[in-house]
Design a protein around this motif. Structure first.
Motif, PDB file in Angstrom:
ATOM      1  N   THR A 112       0.809  -1.206   0.000  1.00 47.37           N
ATOM      2  CA  THR A 112       0.000   0.000   0.000  1.00 47.37           C
ATOM      3  C   THR A 112       0.851   1.268   0.000  1.00 47.37           C
ATOM      4  O   THR A 112       0.319   2.373   0.163  1.00 47.37           O
ATOM      5  CB  THR A 112      -0.952   0.012   1.216  1.00 47.37           C
ATOM      6  OG1 THR A 112      -0.194  -0.224   2.415  1.00 47.37           O
ATOM      7  CG2 THR A 112      -2.011  -1.058   1.081  1.00 47.37           C
ATOM      8  N   SER A 120      -7.967  -3.036  -1.530  1.00 46.15           N
ATOM      9  CA  SER A 120      -7.717  -1.623  -1.831  1.00 46.15           C
ATOM     10  C   SER A 120      -6.993  -1.466  -3.170  1.00 46.15           C
ATOM     11  O   SER A 120      -7.330  -0.586  -3.975  1.00 46.15           O
ATOM     12  CB  SER A 120      -6.888  -0.991  -0.714  1.00 46.15           C
ATOM     13  OG  SER A 120      -7.571  -1.063   0.524  1.00 46.15           O
ATOM     14  N   LEU A 121      -5.990  -2.320  -3.407  1.00 46.88           N
ATOM     15  CA  LEU A 121      -5.262  -2.257  -4.677  1.00 46.88           C
ATOM     16  C   LEU A 121      -6.155  -2.660  -5.843  1.00 46.88           C
ATOM     17  O   LEU A 121      -6.064  -2.095  -6.941  1.00 46.88           O
ATOM     18  CB  LEU A 121      -4.022  -3.161  -4.602  1.00 46.88           C
ATOM     19  CG  LEU A 121      -2.913  -2.653  -3.681  1.00 46.88           C
ATOM     20  CD1 LEU A 121      -1.919  -3.772  -3.371  1.00 46.88           C
ATOM     21  CD2 LEU A 121      -2.183  -1.481  -4.315  1.00 46.88           C
ATOM     22  N   LYS A 127      -9.424  -2.216  -5.995  1.00 50.46           N
ATOM     23  CA  LYS A 127     -10.301  -1.074  -6.239  1.00 50.46           C
ATOM     24  C   LYS A 127      -9.583   0.001  -7.050  1.00 50.46           C
ATOM     25  O   LYS A 127     -10.178   0.638  -7.937  1.00 50.46           O
ATOM     26  CB  LYS A 127     -10.779  -0.484  -4.903  1.00 50.46           C
ATOM     27  CG  LYS A 127     -11.740  -1.373  -4.132  1.00 50.46           C
ATOM     28  CD  LYS A 127     -12.055  -0.764  -2.765  1.00 50.46           C
ATOM     29  CE  LYS A 127     -12.920  -1.693  -1.927  1.00 50.46           C
ATOM     30  NZ  LYS A 127     -13.175  -1.131  -0.571  1.00 50.46           N
ATOM     31  N   TYR A 128      -8.311   0.194  -6.757  1.00 52.04           N
ATOM     32  CA  TYR A 128      -7.549   1.232  -7.463  1.00 52.04           C
ATOM     33  C   TYR A 128      -7.427   0.916  -8.951  1.00 52.04           C
ATOM     34  O   TYR A 128      -7.698   1.787  -9.799  1.00 52.04           O
ATOM     35  CB  TYR A 128      -6.161   1.390  -6.846  1.00 52.04           C
ATOM     36  CG  TYR A 128      -5.326   2.423  -7.558  1.00 52.04           C
ATOM     37  CD1 TYR A 128      -5.575   3.783  -7.383  1.00 52.04           C
ATOM     38  CD2 TYR A 128      -4.317   2.042  -8.436  1.00 52.04           C
ATOM     39  CE1 TYR A 128      -4.829   4.741  -8.055  1.00 52.04           C
ATOM     40  CE2 TYR A 128      -3.567   2.988  -9.111  1.00 52.04           C
ATOM     41  CZ  TYR A 128      -3.824   4.337  -8.921  1.00 52.04           C
ATOM     42  OH  TYR A 128      -3.090   5.276  -9.605  1.00 52.04           O
ATOM     43  N   HIS A 173      -8.823   2.976 -12.014  1.00 55.33           N
ATOM     44  CA  HIS A 173      -7.789   3.619 -12.835  1.00 55.33           C
ATOM     45  C   HIS A 173      -7.834   3.150 -14.284  1.00 55.33           C
ATOM     46  O   HIS A 173      -7.656   3.948 -15.217  1.00 55.33           O
ATOM     47  CB  HIS A 173      -6.415   3.349 -12.229  1.00 55.33           C
ATOM     48  CG  HIS A 173      -5.294   4.074 -12.909  1.00 55.33           C
ATOM     49  ND1 HIS A 173      -5.100   5.431 -12.769  1.00 55.33           N
ATOM     50  CD2 HIS A 173      -4.316   3.632 -13.746  1.00 55.33           C
ATOM     51  CE1 HIS A 173      -4.044   5.798 -13.483  1.00 55.33           C
ATOM     52  NE2 HIS A 173      -3.550   4.726 -14.079  1.00 55.33           N
TER      53      HIS A 173
END
Length: 419
Positions: free
Chosen positions: A108, A141-142, A144-145, A149
């Motif tokens: 993260t 979280s990654l 979702k990014y 993106h």
């Protein structure tokens, strides 16, 4: 293909006696019972065809896309990424390894995220999300990014998920019509590299995954037929002498092993640092070193620091690496270094390892050595399964649950509370 030499007997004493045949038999029986009970599914991975068939099916169905990709991005942490990274680092020299950049989103740290994705375009990339549940905060979280993106839900062919059967992540994949592959829930993350977690990415990269599994299978078969009892002896020594030698050093003599070292550290630490059935905190601390680099940073501590370490040397046959050589060049004021002139760097590294090992042994420090004849899929399969099986053996003697990680879960709960 891989040989194991044990020097622990050199320091045998009344306080740490050599294991009797009864002790070896008892530990063997415990491992067999654990295997039969299917408490951990990793024992069966080398004998199963599920990972290969699922991976082949995915690759065949997406052959057009996979023929154009330049980047394979793994989104996962710990056991979801370390094993694949370790195997690729050991085998990336092989000629059949495809020209695909393997990248990892496992941290993260915003600097690392930007660095990993620099130059990555959607059109020539495949994102592989790997998580047993999908709820690990780093992975979710990654994911979702990259979903946001790269607008991946509008380009779902560039995304695949590997997760447990009936996990929240699988349910999300079903709802959003994202391609997924499942693994058995009883295969723990740090023991999962021989499942689809590792097999799919490695197959996409062009590796002979059948040989990888064959190496692991052959080692397990030899163990079952009592031809690998050295692993029982080592496990008993490490577990019974844990108060005297609580630190276990893996000293690997090649940079090809740097990511394998990281995989070993997670496997050893997360599996063996537990509270036993009597409520006592137990564990063995792993340290991973690369020779000859760490001879100049850690050898001093091993030889003249507190005598609380055992050392395993890991190396591979360097006979086929006669080039490059050290030039026959004598420099003013540096003549003391001329004794290595005309020597290949491979030979120099080999002698550095031998000198280090002999120095450590002369101090009475327990050591053993693992020699890999050639770094290939089969030998790497043996290495992976050897360390997994050794971990299980030590865990049985320590009387712990080798396959859970309650301490990690406590940290996850506290993180949620902080938010």
């Amino acid at each position: 293909m891989v040989s194991f030499e044990n020097f622990f007997e050199q320091i045998g004493s009344k306080s740490i006696p050599h294991p009797s045949q009864n002790a070896l038999d008892s530990l063997y029986d415990l491992i067999i019972k654990e295997k039969v009970a299917t408490h951990s599914g990793y024992y069966h991975l080398p004998f199963e065809e599920r990972a290969i068939k699922d991976s082949q099916s995915y690759i065949q169905a997406h052959s057009t896309l996979l023929s154009t990709i330049k980047n394979l991005i793994i989104i996962g942490v710990g056991g979801s990424s370390l094993g694949t990274k370790a195997i690729d680092t050991m085998l990336c020299h092989l000629p059949h390894r495809k020209n695909i950049a393997l990248k990892f989103l496992e941290h993260t740290d915003p600097i690392e995220i930007n660095k990993a994705l620099q130059g990555v375009e959607l059109k020539n990339s495949l994102f592989v999300v790997i998580s047993k549940s999908g709820t690990t905060i780093e992975t979710s979280s990654l994911m979702k990014y990259v979903l946001a993106h790269y607008k991946l839900l509008d380009h779902k062919e560039h995304l695949v998920v590997i997760t447990d059967e009936n996990s929240p992540l699988q349910k999300w994949a079903i709802d959003t019509k994202v391609k997924f592959i499942t693994i058995a829930p009883n295969v723990g993350g740090r023991f999962s590299v021989l499942s689809s977690v590792g097999i799919l990415p490695l197959m996409i990269l062009g590796y002979d995954v059948a040989s990888l599994l064959e190496g692991a299978k052959n080692f397990m078969m030899n163990f079952l037929h009592r031809r690998e009892d050295h692993i029982l002896r080592k496990a008993i020594f490490l577990a019974k002498s844990r108060d005297r030698f609580p630190i276990n050093v893996l000293f690997s003599y090649s940079s090809s092993f740097k990511d394998f070292n990281a995989w070993y550290v997670q496997l050893w630490a997360e599996s063996l640092g537990k509270i036993d059935t009597y409520g006592k905190k137990v564990g063995l601390t792993p340290i991973a070193l690369i020779g000859s680099i760490d001879q100049h940073s850690f050898l001093q501590l091993i030889t003249q620091g507190v005598m609380d370490k055992s050392v395993t040397f890991l190396n591979f046959n360097r006979k086929n690496y006669s080039e490059p050589k050290i030039p026959s060049l004598s420099l003013p004021h540096l003549e003391s270094t001329d004794f290595v002139n005309k020597t290949s760097f491979a030979k120099l590294l080999n002698y550095q390892q031998i000198a280090t090992m002999q120095t450590i042994q002369n101090e009475g420090i327990p050591t053993d050595e693992i020699k890999v004849d050639m770094l290939c899929e089969q030998s790497v399969g043996i290495l992976i399964f050897y360390f997994e099986l050794l971990t299980s053996c030590v865990g049985r003697i320590l009387d712990i649950n080798t396959y859970d990680q309650p301490g990690v879960e406590f940290g996850k709960i506290r993180l949620r509370e902080m938010f």
